[in-house]
Design an enzyme around this catalytic site. Structure first.
Site, PDB file in Angstrom:
ATOM      1  CD  GLU A   1      -3.022   1.096   0.466  1.00 13.85           C
ATOM      2  OE1 GLU A   1      -3.187   0.059  -0.217  1.00 13.85           O
ATOM      3  OE2 GLU A   1      -3.762   2.088   0.409  1.00 13.85           O
ATOM      4  CG  ASP A   2       1.728   2.985   3.355  1.00 15.89           C
ATOM      5  OD1 ASP A   2       0.651   3.169   2.753  1.00 15.89           O
ATOM      6  OD2 ASP A   2       1.835   3.013   4.592  1.00 15.89           O
TER       7      ASP A   2
END
Ligand code: MN
Length: 717
Positions: A79-80
Site C-alpha cells: 500500500e505505502d
C-alpha cells in the site's frame, strides 16, 4: 529504544514458541520492511517501521505463527511503498504475499467507508474479503496499534477512524471471540470520540476503586478461604468494568453510574471443568445466589466459543458477580479464534495444522447450533464469512448489497429491483464498462445502465446465480413468449383463413368451440399460441374451422387447401422477439428473398429461399411460410464474407478499415488458411441489408491485395 533493539526484544519473545529458522524469517521480513519504509515517518515523528514492528508484537503476544508475523512486518509495504505482491511472493513465499495483499485490500476499503448505517454489512464484507482468517488477525492488530497511537492525528481523521473502529473492527473482534482486543478497541474508540466523558468516567471509577478497596479485599479473602477449606485449586481476580461498557449501560440501559458500579465482579480460574462446578457449589454456600442469574456457558457455550459459569451472589450488602472457568476457557474468552491459532511446535505442516484448528473451531460452532439460542445468527455469519460463500458490492450511492459468490451484474440488477433487472442493458464496474455476465468481487462498485423498453435476454439464464434473477427472467420470457406466440399464431391463422376465402371474424363461436374440443386444448387462445409456437400448422386449424362450418368439409378442395397456406406473405421487420429467429446457416439479410419454417415449440425460423437446408420436394416447400421484408427496417443483421487476398503487411487492418468506412461493424474476423503468398479471411459483418452489403463488398474489393470476395450462404450451423 531503537527499532533494532526492539526487533531483538521481539525475537527473544518469539523464542518461547518459534524455532530459530522461523525467527530469522521474521527478522528478514523486518529488515525488508525497514528498507521499504526508509524515510517515511509516522505523524508522531517516529520512524514508520516502528508501526509494523508494534503490530508484530501484538500478534506475538497471541503466539501467532511466523507467517502472520512476517505479514505484520510487511503489511503496509504494498500500500505505502508500491512494492508489488509478486516481489513479496518471490522473497517470502506465496502465503505471506497473500496475507499482505489481503490486508492491503482491507486497508483500501476503509477509504470508501461511506454509509455508517451499514456497519453490519461492512463487517461481513471485511470478513468475506479475507480468504485467510489470519488476514483479519493482522488487520485487527494493525488497527489496535493505530488506535493506541491516534493522538497526533487531526480531530476529523481521529473521529473517522474511531467510528470505524467501533462500527466495524471491535464487533469483528467480538465475533471472533477476541475479547481482549475487542474491549481495548472499544475503550480507545470511546475515549477518542468522547474525550471528556471518558475522562469523567475513568476519574469516577478511580475514586470508587479507592472506596471499594476494603470490601473487595474482604470478599476476595472470603472466597479464597472457602476454596482452601474445600481443597479446590483456583486463582481469584477482581474484574474492572470497561469505560465503554459503563457508558453504554448508562446511555442505553438508563442505569446510573452507581447502579452499574455497585456490582463487585470477580473471576475464578481453575484447572478442570469439574472444579468449575465444585467452586460454584462452594461460592453458593458462602453467599446466597440471586435467583435467575446463574448461567452455565460451559454446558451451553456462547456462539463465539465462550465458555464459563456465571453467577451473582448477594453478600456484604452488595451484589457479587462471579465468573468461573478453566485456564483454557480463559484463553479462549480473551483471544477467541486466535487462541486456536496459537503456535504449538508441531512437526508437520504448520499452516495445515492451524487451518485444521480453525476448521475444528468452526465445526464446534456448528455443533452448538442446537444448543445455544443466541448463536444462530453468528453461526450463519461464520459459515458465510470465514469460508466466504457471499460477496458484498456497493451501489453507486454506497449501499452494500449482499450476493452469493459467482453473482453477476444481472443478479445485482435484479437484487436492487425487478424492474432494473428487466430493463438492464449494460453495467459499469468501478466506473468502467463491464460485461453483464462477469463474476462480481467483494468491494466493487456496480452501476447498472438501463434502457426504456429493454427486455431480459434468454442468454442471461446461462450465467445468473440468484433465484430471484432466474425466476424474474423466466417469468418475463414466459409472458413475452405467450404474447408473441399469440400474435404470430393469429397472423398465420388469419393468412390461412384468407386462403379459404374467409375471415376470423366470420367464424362463429360454436365452430370455434367445436375445434377447441376437437383439438383437446383448454381455449382458442391456446390453439392460436400453439400455431405461433410451431406446434400446429395454421392451415390445418384454418381448414377445421372452415370445414366444420360447411358440415363435412366438402367443397374444400386440395387446391384451396394449398392456397390456404400460401395466400399472402407475412411481413418481417427484424425486430421480432423470441419466436422469430434468423437461420444461422444462411444468415438472411433484408433484401434477400426469404421463407419461414415453423419449428416445433420454437416458432418461426427465417431462411434465405436458396438455403440448401430447406426441403426441396414441392409438398414440403408448400408448408413453408411466405415472408417479405418490411420497407423501413433499420436493424443490423450479420452476414459472413469470404475474402481471398495476397498476404502483405497491414492488409488485415486495411480490410477492417474498408468495412468501417462503409459503416459496417465487424463481429468476427478469422484468418482461415494461409500459405506464403495467399490468405483467406472469414469476416462476419453487421449490415442493414443487401444494399448496405453491396457497399461494404465494393469497398473491400477496392483493396489492391484482395483478389476475390463472396458472401457465404450455406455454412453448416
Ligand atoms: Mn498499518
Amino acid at each position: 529504544m531503537s527499532a533494532e533493539a526492539t526487533v531483538e526484544v521481539l525475537a527473544s519473545e518469539l523464542s518461547t514458541y518459534l524455532d530459530t529458522n522461523r525467527i530469522n524469517q521474521v527478522r528478514r521480513a523486518y529488515y525488508y520492511a525497514e528498507q521499504a519504509h526508509e524515510g517515511q515517518m509516522r505523524k508522531s515523528g517516529d520512524r514508520y517501521i516502528t508501526h509494523p514492528l508494534a503490530v508484530a508484537h501484538i500478534l506475538a503476544s497471541l503466539k501467532l505463527d511466523h507467517q502472520s508475523l512476517m505479514a505484520a512486518m510487511l503489511h503496509d509495504v504494498i500500500e505505502d511503498t508500491g512494492i508489488p505482491k509478486d516481489a513479496l511472493a518471490e522473497q517470502f513465499g506465496e502465503d505471506v504475499a497473500e496475507l499482505v495483499d489481503g490486508v492491503s485490500k482491507l486497508t483500501q476499503i476503509e477509504f470508501r467507508t461511506r454509509a455508517e448505517a451499514q456497519a453490519e454489512n461492512f463487517q461481513k464484507m471485511t470478513l468475506a474479503m479475507a480468504r485467510d482468517i489470519r488476514v483479519i488477525l493482522v488487520k485487527l492488530a494493525d488497527r489496535l496499534h493505530n488506535m493506541r497511537t491516534l493522538g497526533p492525528m487531526p480531530y476529523e481523521k481521529r473521529k473517522r477512524i474511531a467510528n470505524e473502529t467501533l462500527d466495524i473492527y471491535a464487533p469483528i473482534a467480538n465475533r471472533l471471540g477476541m475479547h481482549s482486543i475487542c474491549t481495548e478497541l472499544e475503550d480507545l474508540g470511546f475515549s477518542s470520540l468522547y474525550p471528556m466523558r471518558s475522562k469523567y468516567i475513568s476519574k469516577a471509577v478511580a475514586k470508587l476503586r479507592g472506596s471499594h478497596r476494603e470490601i473487595i479485599d474482604e470478599i476476595r479473602g472470603k472466597l479464597q478461604e472457602k476454596l482452601e477449606e474445600r481443597g479446590l485449586p483456583g486463582r481469584i481476580q477482581g474484574r474492572e468494568k470497561h469505560l465503554n461498557s459503563i457508558y453504554n449501560k448508562m446511555k442505553f440501559k438508563h442505569k446510573s453510574f452507581h447502579e452499574i458500579m455497585d456490582v463487585y465482579a470477580f473471576r475464578i480460574i481453575t484447572d478442570t471443568e469439574d472444579d468449575c462446578y465444585r467452586i460454584l457449589g462452594a461460592v453458593h454456600s458462602l453467599y446466597k445466589p440471586l435467583p435467575g442469574r446463574f448461567k452455565d456457558y460451559i454446558a451451553m457455550p456462547k456462539a463465539n466459543g465462550y465458555q464459563s459459569l456465571h453467577t451473582t451472589l448477594f453478600g456484604m450488602h452488595v451484589n457479587i458477580e462471579i465468573q468461573i472457568r478453566t485456564e483454557e476457557m480463559e484463553q479462549i474468552a480473551n483471544n477467541g479464534i486466535a487462541a486456536h491459532w496459537m503456535y504449538k511446535n508441531e512437526p508437520s505442516d504448520v499452516s495445515a495444522v492451524n487451518q485444521n484448528r480453525v476448521d475444528q473451531w468452526v465445526k464446534g460452532l456448528m455443533e452448538m447450533r442446537e444448543r445455544a439460542d443466541d448463536s444462530l445468527e453468528f453461526i450463519e455469519h461464520v459459515k458465510v464469512d470465514l469460508f466466504p460463500d457471499e460477496i458484498y458490492v456497493f451501489t453507486p450511492k454506497g449501499r452494500i448489497m449482499e450476493l452469493p459468490r459467482g453473482a453477476t451484474p444481472v443478479d445485482f440488477a435484479y437484487a436492487i429491483h425487478t424492474d432494473i433487472g428487466n430493463a438492464c442493458v449494460a453495467c459499469r464496474i468501478n466506473r468502467n464498462l463491464g460485461s453483464l455476465s462477469q463474476t462480481l468481487q467483494s468491494g466493487q462498485t456496480v452501476e447498472i445502465i438501463t434502457a426504456p423498453g429493454a427486455r431480459p435476454n434468454p442468454a442471461w439464464l446461462s450465467f445468473v446465480t440468484t433465484g430471484k434473477a432466474r425466476s424474474s427472467i423466466r417469468h418475463v420470457l414466459k409472458n413475452q413468449r405467450r404474447a408473441e406466440s399469440l400474435e404470430l399464431g393469429r397472423t398465420l391463422l388469419k393468412r390461412s383463413l384468407k386462403g379459404f376465402g374467409t375471415k376470423l371474424s366470420d367464424v362463429n363461436e360454436a365452430q370455434i368451440q367445436h375445434v377447441v374440443r376437437h383439438n383437446q386444448v383448454e381455449s382458442f387462445e391456446d390453439l392460436i399460441s400453439d400455431i405461433g409456437l410451431g406446434n400446429r400448422m395454421a392451415y390445418l386449424v384454418a381448414r377445421q374451422l372452415v370445414s366444420d362450418q360447411s358440415e363435412s368439409g366438402k367443397g374444400v378442395t386440395k387446391q384451396t387447401e394449398l392456397s390456404g397456406q400460401e395466400h399472402g406473405s407475412m411481413t418481417i421487420r427484424g425486430t421480432e422477439g423470441l419466436l422469430v429467429k434468423f437461420a444461422k446457416c444462411c444468415k438472411p439479410i433484408p433484401g434477400d428473398p426469404v421463407v419461414g419454417v415453423m419449428d416445433s415449440g420454437k416458432g418461426l425460423v427465417i431462411h434465405s429461399d436458396t438455403c440448401p437446408r430447406l426441403p426441396d420436394d414441392s409438398e414440403s416447400r408448400a408448408n413453408l411460410t411466405q415472408l417479405k421484408w418490411a420497407k423501413d427496417i433499420d436493424g443490423e443483421f450479420s452476414v459472413e464474407l469470404r475474402v481471398e487476398l495476397e498476404r502483405q503487411r497491414g492488409v488485415i487492418a486495411e480490410l477492417a478499415n474498408a468495412v468501417a468506412m462503409a459503416d459496417g461493424n465487424i463481429e468476427r474476423i478469422n484468418v482461415e488458411e494461409q500459405n506464403a503468398r495467399l490468405g483467406v479471411v472469414s469476416l462476419v459483418v453487421h449490415v442493414q441489408g443487401r444494399r448496405h452489403l453491396a457497399r461494404v463488398m465494393r469497398r473491400v474489393r477496392n483493396i489492391k491485395a484482395v483478389t476475390h470476395i463472396n458472401r457465404v450462404r450455406n455454412r453448416g450451423s
